[in-house]
Design a protein around this motif. Structure first.
Motif, short mmCIF file in Angstrom:
data_model
loop_
_atom_site.label_atom_id
_atom_site.label_comp_id
_atom_site.label_asym_id
_atom_site.label_seq_id
_atom_site.Cartn_x
_atom_site.Cartn_y
_atom_site.Cartn_z
N CYS A 55 22.58 -3.14 -19.35
CA CYS A 55 22.80 -1.70 -19.47
C CYS A 55 21.55 -0.92 -19.07
N ARG A 56 20.40 -1.33 -19.54
CA ARG A 56 19.17 -0.61 -19.22
C ARG A 56 18.82 -0.73 -17.74
N PHE A 57 19.09 -1.89 -17.15
CA PHE A 57 18.78 -2.07 -15.74
C PHE A 57 19.67 -1.20 -14.85
N PHE A 58 20.98 -1.28 -15.05
CA PHE A 58 21.88 -0.50 -14.20
C PHE A 58 21.81 0.99 -14.51
N ALA A 205 24.73 -10.69 -7.39
CA ALA A 205 24.76 -11.84 -6.47
C ALA A 205 23.44 -11.99 -5.74
N TRP A 206 22.80 -10.88 -5.42
CA TRP A 206 21.51 -10.94 -4.72
C TRP A 206 20.46 -11.64 -5.59
N TYR A 207 20.42 -11.28 -6.88
CA TYR A 207 19.47 -11.94 -7.78
C TYR A 207 19.80 -13.42 -7.95
N PHE A 437 14.41 4.41 -3.64
CA PHE A 437 14.23 4.22 -5.08
C PHE A 437 15.22 3.20 -5.64
N LEU A 438 16.43 3.13 -5.08
CA LEU A 438 17.35 2.08 -5.51
C LEU A 438 16.75 0.71 -5.20
N ALA A 439 16.20 0.56 -3.99
CA ALA A 439 15.59 -0.72 -3.61
C ALA A 439 14.37 -1.02 -4.47
N LYS A 440 13.62 0.02 -4.83
CA LYS A 440 12.45 -0.18 -5.67
C LYS A 440 12.84 -0.70 -7.04
N VAL A 441 13.91 -0.12 -7.61
CA VAL A 441 14.37 -0.58 -8.92
C VAL A 441 14.83 -2.03 -8.84
N VAL A 442 15.57 -2.37 -7.78
CA VAL A 442 16.07 -3.73 -7.63
C VAL A 442 14.91 -4.71 -7.44
N ARG A 443 13.94 -4.33 -6.61
CA ARG A 443 12.80 -5.22 -6.40
C ARG A 443 12.02 -5.46 -7.69
N LYS A 444 11.88 -4.43 -8.49
CA LYS A 444 11.15 -4.57 -9.75
C LYS A 444 11.90 -5.45 -10.73
N GLY A 445 13.20 -5.35 -10.74
CA GLY A 445 14.01 -6.19 -11.60
C GLY A 445 14.17 -5.64 -13.00
N PRO A 446 14.94 -6.30 -13.82
CA PRO A 446 15.19 -5.83 -15.19
C PRO A 446 13.98 -6.00 -16.10
N ASP A 447 13.88 -5.14 -17.08
CA ASP A 447 12.84 -5.24 -18.09
C ASP A 447 13.31 -6.23 -19.15
#
Length: 480
Positions: A55-58, A205-207, A437-447
């Motif tokens: 939930c926090r990631f998406f 799926a990417w992860y 920014f979407l790509a940046k969030v995905v690259r950083k990954g979930p907390d």
């Protein structure tokens, strides 16, 4: 072409550009808000930290997309007044009210709760936070209804009287619940859910394909795929319902979408053949060539074997819409819908066979690639569906009542070019920034390390990052 005609053409292209870029953001906002509510609800029901981390990631992806939707939405409302001044003035008694309802019951409503949803973690109770997330999801859907209602009224105007250059409301119930919106809104709402589910599945799926956070994203992938088994074919069914409404409310538009020029064959029998592919001739009164299947057009539009479907020959030449764009855009949209349904069924079969479990999901590399590829296709389907809808309404801005040429603002060619360059630049900046920014969030990954808000989290601990053990089960680290 005169300066007036050139200015009108540039203004129309400008508005097409603005709406094309705006339409890609609200569907993800609508669908992701619902998915966030589901994930948070599951977290509260199960106390399973996996749902909280998802939930926090998406939610971060939601915030980026929401900001882009607001920015381009405000721009689109500006474009109405600038590029379509006469239309805005004429349709103001209806559109002004409907967009006002959208502002009060949806936009302001959503704005009031989105702050609690984003910044309320750990500051309000879990139940109240879930309530805020629910209201964000509800407000997003309400916003979609009012916006689609305004557009649907332009497709099938009802409850109004057009006189003295103004649309006067004679029946609010008929105007708001016009024939098109009753099918178009469900079509758009289901499309939003389908896009968001494929978006969430593609990110997951990417992860998984990279072997990162497999235990976490296996959960979101599996649940997204199971939901798509229902949503993807449902979208095909709802789209068929909208097609039948279009046949009744906008028959010339439907004829253009099907490249259907002649209602009857030379021998007088109904022309029920469906054009798989076709190209209009130079005169614009038929097809230069076509690949046809007999009786399919009648089956699709009337659900009978040989009932006539009105062709473009039933309408005056000046009232006929263009054919090429709606014809091929509609087929691209339909083909994508079929492909996505097959991918959803593929995923459902894998889930049924137990191949989407944590221990086996990484083995399905071709399916994971197909899901990632499918993440873009709903955007293309929404684009082509929107182009089909808008171009097939031409030459009317309000179908059958007000022509587009009468609704475009009267401005100089240089002014039209100025606004075209300005709007194009702004939309491209927003588009580039959004994907950055979407790509940046995905690259950083979930907390995976921040403490869980609310009571009871100290008993659960936090979900371990099992990137080094992608095939293993989730590991929970208990606090000492």
């Amino acid at each position: 072409m005169s300066n007036v005609e050139l200015s009108a053409l540039i203004s129309r292209l400008d508005f097409a550009w603005v709406t094309t870029f705006h339409i890609i953001y609200p569907p993800l906002t609508i669908g992701l808000a619902a998915l966030l509510f589901f994930a948070e609800w599951r977290w509260l029901r199960t106390n399973d930290e996996t749902w909280y981390r998802l939930c926090r990631f998406f939610e971060k992806l939601f915030i980026v997309n929401f900001g882009a939707g607001v920015a381009t939405g405000v721009t689109m409302e500006m474009a109405f007044g600038i590029l379509y001044g006469p239309f805005s003035q004429a349709a103001g008694p209806f559109l002004g009210q409907v967009l006002g309802y959208e502002t009060i019951t949806a936009f302001m409503y959503e704005a009031g709760f989105i702050g609690l949803m984003v910044f309320g973690w750990g500051k309000i109770s879990r139940g109240m936070h879930l309530f805020a997330t629910f209201n964000v999801a509800l407000a997003s859907s309400l916003s979609a209804f009012w916006i689609m209602d305004a557009n649907s009224w332009m497709q099938s105007p009802s409850g109004v009287e057009y006189k003295d250059g103004v649309f006067h409301i004679v029946d609010w119930y008929a105007a708001i619940l016009n024939p098109d919106v009753l099918a178009a809104f469900p079509h758009k709402l289901v499309a939003s859910f389908e896009l968001s589910l494929f978006f969430a599945a593609a990110v997951s799926a990417w992860y998984i394909l990279k072997g990162q956070h497999v235990a976490l994203f296996q959960r979101s992938l599996k649940y997204s795929v199971l939901a798509l088994v229902v949503v993807a074919p449902l979208q095909v069914y709802v789209g068929d319902s909208l097609g039948r409404v279009t046949a009744d409310a906008k028959p010339a538009g439907l004829a253009a979408m099907e490249g259907h020029f002649h209602t009857y064959n030379p021998d007088g029998s109904p022309n029920t053949s469906w054009n798989v592919l076709a190209w209009p001739n130079a005169k614009g009164d038929g097809n230069a060539w076509s690949i046809q299947i007999p009786h399919v057009l009648s089956l699709l539009e009337t659900h009978t074997f040989d009932q006539p479907v009105p062709g473009l020959d039933q309408f005056a030449p000046q009232d006929r819409p263009p054919v090429v764009i709606p014809f091929y855009a509609f087929r691209i949209m339909a083909a994508i819908g079929g492909f996505l349904t097959l991918v959803a069924f593929w995923g459902g079969w894998l889930a049924w066979r137990g191949r989407l479990s944590v221990t086996r999901v990484t083995q399905n590399r071709w399916f994971l690639r197909a899901i990632i590829f499918s993440g873009f296709l709903p955007y293309l389907a929404i684009w082509t569906g929107w182009w089909t809808r808008e171009v097939s309404r031409q030459p009317w801005v309000v179908y059958g009542l007000m022509r587009t040429e009468d609704g475009v603002s009267n401005m100089s060619v240089m002014s039209a070019i100025f606004w075209l360059v300005g709007f194009m630049t702004f939309e491209l900046i927003v588009w580039a920034g959004t994907w950055y920014f979407l790509a940046k969030v995905v690259r950083k990954g979930p907390d995976m390390d921040s403490p869980i808000p609310g009571e009871g989290h100290e008993q659960l601990g936090h979900l371990a990052d099992n990137s080094s053990n992608p095939g293993g089960e989730p590991e929970y680290i208990r606090p000492v």
